[in-house]
Design a protein around this motif. Structure first.
Motif, PDB file in Angstrom:
ATOM      1  N   GLN A 186       0.880  -1.297  -0.033  1.00 19.90           N
ATOM      2  CA  GLN A 186       0.040   0.185  -0.173  1.00 19.90           C
ATOM      3  C   GLN A 186       0.947   1.316  -0.037  1.00 19.90           C
ATOM      4  N   ARG A 188       0.273   5.555   0.529  1.00 16.50           N
ATOM      5  CA  ARG A 188      -0.556   6.885   0.945  1.00 16.50           C
ATOM      6  C   ARG A 188       0.297   8.191   0.621  1.00 16.50           C
ATOM      7  N   ALA A 196      -3.826   7.262  -2.991  1.00 13.81           N
ATOM      8  CA  ALA A 196      -3.400   6.037  -2.231  1.00 13.81           C
ATOM      9  C   ALA A 196      -3.568   4.823  -3.137  1.00 13.81           C
ATOM     10  N   LEU A 219      -6.856   9.703  -1.433  1.00 13.16           N
ATOM     11  CA  LEU A 219      -6.147   9.215   0.001  1.00 13.16           C
ATOM     12  C   LEU A 219      -7.240   9.325   1.090  1.00 13.16           C
TER      13      LEU A 219
END
Length: 257
Positions: A186, A188, A196, A219
């Motif tokens: 992931q 961000r 994101a 995000l």
């Protein structure tokens, strides 16, 4: 354990080790009794699922498996299977979804599907590039390389301020270790502020091409709960395709809720 389950475990072992296997390999890796291993391998060879080398006495995939594999590869490539999953990700999440490849030290978009039902989308057209270390897609791809290979590619590229992106080789390698363990990455607000990403990657065992697949979203939309949910969903897509194309990492990956 049934005969079919035994055969499945043996074939998965061949795929994971990427070489001919011996009785000792099966005993060691699968922790089966030697008598059971010998019986299973002999039966699989008898019915064409395995073939035994007359010199080394090791086993390799037999005619039945090779014929089926040839048909599978002729009918569906890794790229086309990922495109199917791309459509599914868009349909299920509503967010834009992408397929990327590694080009030098950058992650490059090669396929995209715009999301549905959302006011704000994270849009990056085909051909868009980003430093591989500074996005979820890039790190998912880098995680399929060794640490040494990663450092040869990334080199000393941590001087730019890309939000929450790694700022040192130690930070990057630690994040890649986490990705390898959980199966998804992931980001961000890194290379693209306020965006994101959730991604995973597969390796085509035929040409060794690494493909990243993932979701991009604003995000502000990504809660911790949603990150985990989407992480598991993207991982499921990569696992499905990876097992279909013989990706050793996904063949050996333990299913998780």
């Amino acid at each position: 354990m049934s005969t079919l389950e035994n055969a499945m475990d043996v074939l998965k072992l061949v795929a994971r080790l990427q070489r001919d296997i011996t009785v000792t390999d099966v005993v060691t890796e699968l922790e089966w009794p030697k008598s059971s291993v010998s019986r299973t391998l002999s039966k699989m060879a008898e019915f064409g699922f395995l073939e035994r080398d007359p010199v080394t006495r090791a086993y390799r995939p037999g005619e039945v498996i090779m014929d089926a594999s040839y048909y599978l590869r002729a009918s569906r490539s890794a790229a086309s299977l990922l495109e199917d999953e791309l459509e599914a990700l868009v349909t299920e999440t509503g967010y834009a979804s992408y397929i990327n490849v590694l080009d030098g030290a950058e992650s490059m978009v090669v396929q995209m599907r715009i999301g549905t039902g959302r006011v704000l989308q994270a849009y990056s057209p085909v051909g868009t590039r980003a430093p591989a270390y500074a996005s979820s897609m890039g790190r998912a791809i880098l995680a399929r390389l060794t640490d040494r290979e990663v450092m040869q590619i990334v080199d000393a590229r941590f001087d730019a301020d890309y939000g929450n992106a790694p700022r040192s080789r130690e930070d990057l390698l630690a994040r890649l270790a986490t990705i390898r363990a959980q199966g998804w990455a992931q980001s961000r607000g890194e290379f693209v502020p306020q965006v994101a990403g959730i991604s995973a990657a597969v390796v085509d065992s035929g040409n060794r091409q690494i493909y990243g697949i993932g979701i991009a979203l604003p995000l502000q939309d990504l809660t911790d709960e949603l990150a985990t949910q989407f992480g598991h969903r993207v991982r499921a897509s990569a696992l499905k395709v990876g097992r279909r194309i013989g990706d050793a990492y996904w063949l050996d990956f333990a299913d998780a809720p």
